[in-house]
Write a protein that holds these residues in place. Sequence first.
Motif, short mmCIF file in Angstrom:
data_model
loop_
_atom_site.label_atom_id
_atom_site.label_comp_id
_atom_site.label_asym_id
_atom_site.label_seq_id
_atom_site.Cartn_x
_atom_site.Cartn_y
_atom_site.Cartn_z
N GLY A 202 -11.60 -11.44 -4.95
CA GLY A 202 -10.21 -12.09 -4.58
C GLY A 202 -9.09 -11.35 -4.70
O GLY A 202 -7.96 -11.90 -4.56
N HIS A 203 -9.25 -10.07 -5.56
CA HIS A 203 -7.98 -9.29 -5.84
C HIS A 203 -7.78 -8.29 -5.02
O HIS A 203 -8.75 -7.54 -4.67
CB HIS A 203 -8.13 -8.80 -7.45
N MET A 204 -6.33 -8.19 -4.67
CA MET A 204 -6.13 -7.18 -3.64
C MET A 204 -4.78 -6.46 -4.19
O MET A 204 -4.18 -7.15 -4.89
CB MET A 204 -5.56 -7.58 -2.41
N SER A 205 -4.83 -5.30 -4.02
CA SER A 205 -3.70 -4.46 -4.58
C SER A 205 -3.43 -3.17 -3.70
O SER A 205 -4.32 -2.75 -3.09
CB SER A 205 -3.96 -3.60 -6.14
N ILE A 206 -2.31 -3.06 -3.56
CA ILE A 206 -1.62 -1.69 -2.82
C ILE A 206 -1.02 -0.92 -3.62
O ILE A 206 0.01 -1.21 -4.58
CB ILE A 206 -0.78 -2.35 -1.66
N ALA A 207 -0.85 0.49 -3.51
CA ALA A 207 -0.29 1.37 -4.30
C ALA A 207 -0.10 2.78 -3.66
O ALA A 207 -0.64 3.27 -2.67
CB ALA A 207 -1.31 1.84 -5.65
N ALA A 208 0.98 3.37 -4.16
CA ALA A 208 1.47 4.72 -3.67
C ALA A 208 1.87 5.63 -4.97
O ALA A 208 2.32 5.16 -5.89
CB ALA A 208 2.73 4.67 -2.68
N PRO A 209 1.72 7.00 -4.83
CA PRO A 209 1.97 7.75 -5.90
C PRO A 209 3.53 8.05 -6.07
O PRO A 209 4.22 7.98 -5.08
CB PRO A 209 1.39 9.21 -5.32
N VAL A 210 4.12 8.14 -7.02
CA VAL A 210 5.37 8.44 -7.23
C VAL A 210 5.46 9.85 -7.65
O VAL A 210 5.13 10.29 -8.85
CB VAL A 210 6.05 7.70 -8.30
N ARG A 211 6.06 10.78 -6.77
CA ARG A 211 5.90 12.21 -6.98
C ARG A 211 7.32 12.80 -7.57
O ARG A 211 7.33 14.01 -8.03
CB ARG A 211 5.64 13.17 -5.64
#
Length: 212
Positions: A202-211
């Motif tokens: 039930g857990h959803m996450s979205i991520a992107a790198p900080v460069r």
Amino acid sequence: MPEPSDTSTVSRVASVLQVLGSRPGREGLSGAEIARIVGRERSQISRMLKSLCAAGFVEQDPDTRAYRLGWQLYVLGRKAGDQLLLNAGSAVLRAMVRETGETALLSVLDGNKSLTLLREQPDRTIQAAATTRQPWPLHIAASGRALMLDMSDEEVRDLISADIPRTDVGPGAKTSVAEVLDTLHRERQTACCIAIDELEAGHMSIAAPVRD
């Protein structure tokens, strides 16, 4: 926690602090329990705890006589890490929460784990729980895979092999190094990582790198 063969004073102190830091809330441990967990003589641990208490890094409950982490560690912890990153990150996370209405996190690579340093949450009753200062295996969270997007396949293997497979994860968690690499190859095309039912059901996450 260091191996039993590691006898340096620093490693022994680190072992004691890590054990106390693993306790939920302000729950403490007796000197005998700490000695048993770290595999040291009780007298040796007692002397170490006495010194740590004198420095404020550990405190002893006057009623239960149990030991727990002291406030001096909190003071030091507030000064730890990249302060420029933390200061800049707070404002960005707050802006993300306002725009999305979702919890926003800032995580960094800590050894072979993803460590969340900052958390901003929306003002609503129902929301995903997110714990700071709790390291997670890199392959089971979107933030962890985002931290590996720019790494070679060999670097990824070295980082995640020890944590695969795991049973304390969600039904969507990757179960092999090959599956993690295949997912990363696809996510590199979009520079965005999505994890559904991986950390827990039930857990959803979205991520992107900080460069930068």
